[in-house]
Design a protein around this motif. Structure first.
Motif, mmCIF file in Angstrom:
data_model
loop_
_atom_site.group_PDB
_atom_site.id
_atom_site.type_symbol
_atom_site.label_atom_id
_atom_site.label_comp_id
_atom_site.label_asym_id
_atom_site.label_seq_id
_atom_site.Cartn_x
_atom_site.Cartn_y
_atom_site.Cartn_z
ATOM 1 N N MET A 60 0.845 -1.191 0.000
ATOM 2 C CA MET A 60 0.000 0.000 0.000
ATOM 3 C C MET A 60 0.882 1.243 0.000
ATOM 4 S SD MET A 60 -2.557 1.343 3.001
ATOM 5 C CE MET A 60 -3.985 0.466 2.421
ATOM 6 N N ILE A 62 1.177 5.040 0.864
ATOM 7 C CA ILE A 62 0.592 6.146 1.621
ATOM 8 C C ILE A 62 1.389 7.398 1.267
ATOM 9 C CG2 ILE A 62 0.186 7.109 3.920
ATOM 10 C CD1 ILE A 62 -0.357 4.366 4.939
ATOM 11 N N ALA A 95 -7.613 5.822 -5.421
ATOM 12 C CA ALA A 95 -6.986 6.316 -4.193
ATOM 13 C C ALA A 95 -8.062 6.770 -3.216
ATOM 14 C CB ALA A 95 -6.057 7.481 -4.504
ATOM 15 N N THR A 96 -7.866 6.469 -1.960
ATOM 16 C CA THR A 96 -8.734 6.985 -0.909
ATOM 17 C C THR A 96 -8.011 8.153 -0.264
ATOM 18 O OG1 THR A 96 -9.692 4.816 -0.516
ATOM 19 C CG2 THR A 96 -9.885 6.410 1.268
ATOM 20 N N LYS A 97 -8.727 9.263 -0.068
ATOM 21 C CA LYS A 97 -8.084 10.468 0.447
ATOM 22 C C LYS A 97 -8.574 10.815 1.846
ATOM 23 C CE LYS A 97 -9.292 12.347 -3.473
ATOM 24 N NZ LYS A 97 -9.682 13.419 -4.412
ATOM 25 N N THR A 139 -3.745 12.988 2.767
ATOM 26 C CA THR A 139 -3.107 11.686 2.807
ATOM 27 C C THR A 139 -3.815 10.755 1.822
ATOM 28 O OG1 THR A 139 -2.383 11.941 5.106
ATOM 29 C CG2 THR A 139 -2.613 9.691 4.282
ATOM 30 N N MET A 164 -4.264 7.045 0.322
ATOM 31 C CA MET A 164 -4.027 5.611 0.525
ATOM 32 C C MET A 164 -4.293 4.921 -0.805
ATOM 33 S SD MET A 164 -5.636 4.305 4.139
ATOM 34 C CE MET A 164 -7.203 4.129 3.278
ATOM 35 N N GLY A 198 -4.015 1.339 -2.769
ATOM 36 C CA GLY A 198 -3.742 -0.102 -2.798
ATOM 37 C C GLY A 198 -3.393 -0.489 -4.219
#
Ligand code: NI
Ligand code: NI
Ligand code: NI
Lengths: 107, 107, 107
Positions: free
Chosen positions: B1, B3, B25-27, B41, B43, B45
């Motif tokens: 992952m 970051i 992407a997760t923010k 930030t 994240m 995967g």
């Protein structure tokens, strides 16, 4: 990577202690977990030989402790419900995860 | 992952670059860390063989760089304090951690 | 550590299911990723032999599913754009990462 979830009331103190030790932390607002009220999630990327020092700072600034709550007093800035006699309440506490890092890059 | 912590001002551009490369992407809104102002930030995967590509996108869109600030101009949408002559300021930058993943599941 | 990104509309239900199973989760507001609308990122520190149970709870409460949207109805509390006939829409879904943990500490 050290991920530390601490109560909001201890968050500023920990931030300052980390800055004084020249340790960079990224902070995320979070809720839930072991801690009931609002909390802060610290993400700290740190070399393995400095992890012990970070843990000591977290313990020093956030450890779960009892606080005597005087009648009609407020805790952590919020006025709590009316209590006619002094009581001990549990405050603070930190949940810490240490995750392995494959790579750290700075652009 | 992967970051990645990037300055807010670079966040939209990176988001778009990731979407164009079909990378999800997760923010998370974050503060502190190596970057002084508010940051984001990401994240991400991603399969191991695509990590290099993600890092290239982050570098391309967020790398720390100098920006000449004209007198009385604003940087990143915010009016900065009065400066009577052009100065160079450091903007952007990204802090990236690559963490191993045991499992990835999609429900 | 289980990191689960779920739609906001499933977040409360998952929180409750975790509490009932005595599993502590830290929640972070997030956006983007596989899920289009606002979502919630759950960080769950859990012993390896309980991961399967956590995954079952996530699947049960958040799995991607079809929902028939009646004309002029609302989904998830938000009034959606006018649709003159019933349609099926995809709701829910969870993106889950399992990360190895080196250490877990509680102060
Ligand atoms: Ni006591
Ligand atoms: Ni220069
Ligand atoms: Ni169908």
């Amino acid at each position: 990577m050290v991920i530390a979830i601490v109560q909001d009331k201890d968050s500023n103190r920990l931030s300052q202690a980390l800055v004084e030790s020249n340790i960079r932390a990224t902070k995320l607002a979070s809720t839930g977990g072991f801690l009931k009220s609002g909390n802060t999630t610290f993400m700290i990327g740190i070399e393995e030989d400095r992890i012990e020092g970070v843990l000591a700072l977290i313990k020093e600034n956030c450890q779960s402790r009892e606080q005597v709550m005087a009648p009609l007093s407020s805790i952590g800035g919020n006025v709590e419900s009316y209590v006619p006699y002094p009581v001990e309440v549990q405050v603070g506490g930190a949940t810490v995860f240490i995750l392995p890092i494959d790579q750290f890059i700075q652009f």
